[in-house]
Enzyme design. Structure first.
Site, PDB file in Angstrom:
ATOM      1  CD  GLU A   1     -31.950  -1.868  36.999  1.00  0.00           C
ATOM      2  OE1 GLU A   1     -31.136  -1.062  36.600  1.00  0.00           O
ATOM      3  OE2 GLU A   1     -33.199  -1.538  37.235  1.00  0.00           O
TER       4      GLU A   1
HETATM    5  C1  TNX Z   1     -32.626   1.129  34.146  1.00  0.00           C
HETATM    6  S1  TNX Z   1     -32.780  -0.451  31.614  1.00  0.00           S
HETATM    7  C2  TNX Z   1     -33.625   0.390  34.326  1.00  0.00           C
HETATM    8  C3  TNX Z   1     -35.148   0.997  34.555  1.00  0.00           C
HETATM    9  C4  TNX Z   1     -34.860   2.488  35.073  1.00  0.00           C
HETATM   10  C5  TNX Z   1     -33.815   3.152  33.906  1.00  0.00           C
HETATM   11  C6  TNX Z   1     -33.678   4.498  34.131  1.00  0.00           C
HETATM   12  C7  TNX Z   1     -33.562  -1.274  32.599  1.00  0.00           C
HETATM   13  C8  TNX Z   1     -33.797  -2.831  32.145  1.00  0.00           C
HETATM   14  N1  TNX Z   1     -33.792  -1.119  33.994  1.00  0.00           N
HETATM   15  O1  TNX Z   1     -35.641   0.261  35.979  1.00  0.00           O
HETATM   16  O2  TNX Z   1     -35.994   3.138  35.095  1.00  0.00           O
HETATM   17  O3  TNX Z   1     -32.658   2.402  34.214  1.00  0.00           O
HETATM   18  O4  TNX Z   1     -32.902   4.954  33.184  1.00  0.00           O
END
Ligand code: TNX
Length: 521
Positions: A318
């Protein structure tokens, strides 16, 4: 009368609460082994200690096994004849033998034995059975996010206890995120001094000292778990900017971020100030700046030196606030730094799109059971560079998804609520096209902690769904064993309520599971 072979979907004759399902279980009709006070045990000393503690807990202190040097009724031993982590468990009315291929195998055999102990009219017993067991995957993980909410060492040790009894062998600690940097590193003391004091919603923060971390690593190793530390870069780094403003880009306040802030009533991130909201994807390191390169080299070197295990997780997810070209350059630099520090880089699947990714890096897939937005393609990028994948499909094994619509805990973004059945009914080898058994390192369940504040919240969201993830990681593939079905799983898990209660696990009695309802005795 015609004899028909039972359909594969029928539950097999698996006794008690065996979870994850062993490779081979042969049940015998004969009388059970009577587990009585003063029952003798012998063999490997560490193993004797582990079993004695489990039996005492399971029987509310009523049975203290007695250690003897010769002729014990329960024998615990290792032999080096079989595959890593494997064991055999034989129970007859005359005695019990657990033989591990190594100390880990013996430990797992003991966990299976503990799962088989059941109350009898006049005490406790173990049904006759012969088990030959070995894991499907070598990496069976659970992730705990200690960045969104910080949890003290004791809580982490409790998670190790809980995970290891389900034969999970990797503890992935998500140690850094926008909300806090939770691990003290000698070369960069400001990270924890300045950027670890708060958690989500203004809750108290905290961090692990080097000694705390060593304690976690050692406790995990005694339970055959390897710690996989994660420092999430180059996004999820708002906290880095609190400690070292010169290393961070200003927050990118996209429409998406503003929406999240509005939906959850949290606040917008402000450069240089601790962040207590739950939006993701707004922060980035300043890529291409020599000061950032030096920072990455320092934190990787420190963490690698503190970590005996072979993996170092770099995050990489992300990074929406990072320019794609800069992201690819960063992944190349950081994954190389990890390799040069002697560790195998692990990164979330996004990094599989970066051409300079270090060959052999391990990818972690966190997309959906039905891959969307090219996430599967990115995951395959690891495989084509000689790496393997850890599978964490978010709508199955993200333990932070609500387990029911009325749960106060948890999020819903990954098709939540996620039922126990959904967490169970998926098959690793057919999850991603072009990713076969040999390309899969293992399976990991993840608990993100945006909504998780108290230790009991961890149990409530983890259990019983973590058991489904454990079965995906350990047990034979779907269709390869008659009892590898949802129906059999829910029956077996339902027999674990007595053991879980005895171990102090505050699990949710999900209505999907036929719990035995065993009362405390
Ligand atoms: C996605 S999965 C994220 C996290 C959040 C999570 C909450 C991923 C690699 N990143 O930063 O905490 O969703 O479900």
């Amino acid at each position: 009368m015609t004899l028909e072979a039972p359909p594969v979907a029928a539950p097999g004759p698996v006794p008690g609460g065996l979870v994850p399902l062993p490779r081979e279980v042969v049940t015998e009709d004969g009388p059970a082994f009577a587990l009585t006070a003063g029952c003798t045990v012998g063999g490997d000393e560490t193993a004797v200690g582990v079993l004695t503690a489990l039996v005492s807990a399971r029987t509310q202190g009523s049975i203290a096994l007695q250690r003897v040097a010769t002729g014990p009724r329960i024998l615990l031993a290792t032999t080096d004849a079989a595959a890593a982590e494997s064991y055999t468990l034989t129970v007859s009315d005359a005695g019990v033998a657990v033989v591990g291929a190594d100390p880990a195998g013996l430990f797992y055999g003991i966990q299976s034995l503990a799962q088989l102990i059941e109350p009898a009219a006049d005490g406790w017993r173990v049904p006759q059975v012969q088990i030959t067991d070995a894991p499907r995957f070598s990496y069976r993980g659970v992730m705990l996010d200690v960045a969104r909410h910080f949890f003290p060492v004791e809580v982490v040790l409790g998670v190790i206890d809980r995970a290891s009894q389900l034969k999970l062998n990797r503890l992935h600690l998500h140690l850094t995120d926008d909300q806090g940097w939770r691990i003290a590193l000698p070369s960069r003391a400001a990270l924890t001094e300045r950027a670890s004091v708060t958690s989500v919603d203004g809750d108290a923060g905290g961090h692990y000292t080097g000694d705390d971390y060593s304690r976690i690593v050692a406790y995990a190793a005694e339970r055959h778990m390897t710690v996989v530390p994660e420092i999430d870069l180059p996004g999820h780094t708002h906290a880095v900017g609190v400690a070292y403003p010169e290393l961070a880009e200003p927050p990118v306040l996209s429409e998406h971020i503003c929406e999240v802030v509005e939906t959850y009533g949290s606040t917008l991130p402000v450069a240089g100030e601790p962040y207590e909201g739950i939006a993701v994807g707004f922060s980035s390191l300043r890529i291409g700046d020599p000061a950032t390169d030096a920072f990455v080299t320092d934190v990787v070197a420190d963490l690698a030196a503190m970590t005996p295990g072979p993996y170092l997780h770099l995050g990489g997810d992300e990074a929406l606030g990072t320019d794609p070209g800069a992201y690819a350059a960063f992944v190349a630099l950081a994954s190389r730094a990890v390799a040069e520090a002697g560790k195998t880089p692990v990164l979330w699947h996004e990094a599989g799109a970066a051409s300079g990714l270090y060959p052999g890096s391990v990818g972690q897939y966190w997309g959906l059971l039905t891959p969307a937005d090219g996430m599967d393609e990115k995951a395959r990028g690891f495989v084509s560079r000689g790496g393997r994948l850890i599978l964490s499909p978010a709508d199955a094994v993200y333990l932070d998804m609500k387990d029911s619509a009325d749960s106060e805990l948890g999020l819903v973004w990954a098709n939540g609520p996620t039922s126990v059945e959904r967490s169970y009914t998926w098959e690793p080898a057919t999850l991603l096209e072009g990713v076969a058994e040999r390309d899969i390192l293992g399976v990991e369940a993840a608990l993100w902690t945006e909504t998780v504040r108290r230790p009991e919240d961890i149990d409530l969201l983890m259990f019983p769904r973590i058991a489904a993830a454990a079965e995906a990681g350990w047990s034979p593939a779907t269709g390869q064993s008659p009892a590898r079905t949802w129906e059999s799983f829910r029956q077996r898990v339902g027999r674990l309520d007595g053991l879980w209660t005895a171990l102090g696990i505050r699990f949710r009695r999900s209505p999907e599971i036929p719990w035995s309802g065993e009362e405390a005795r």
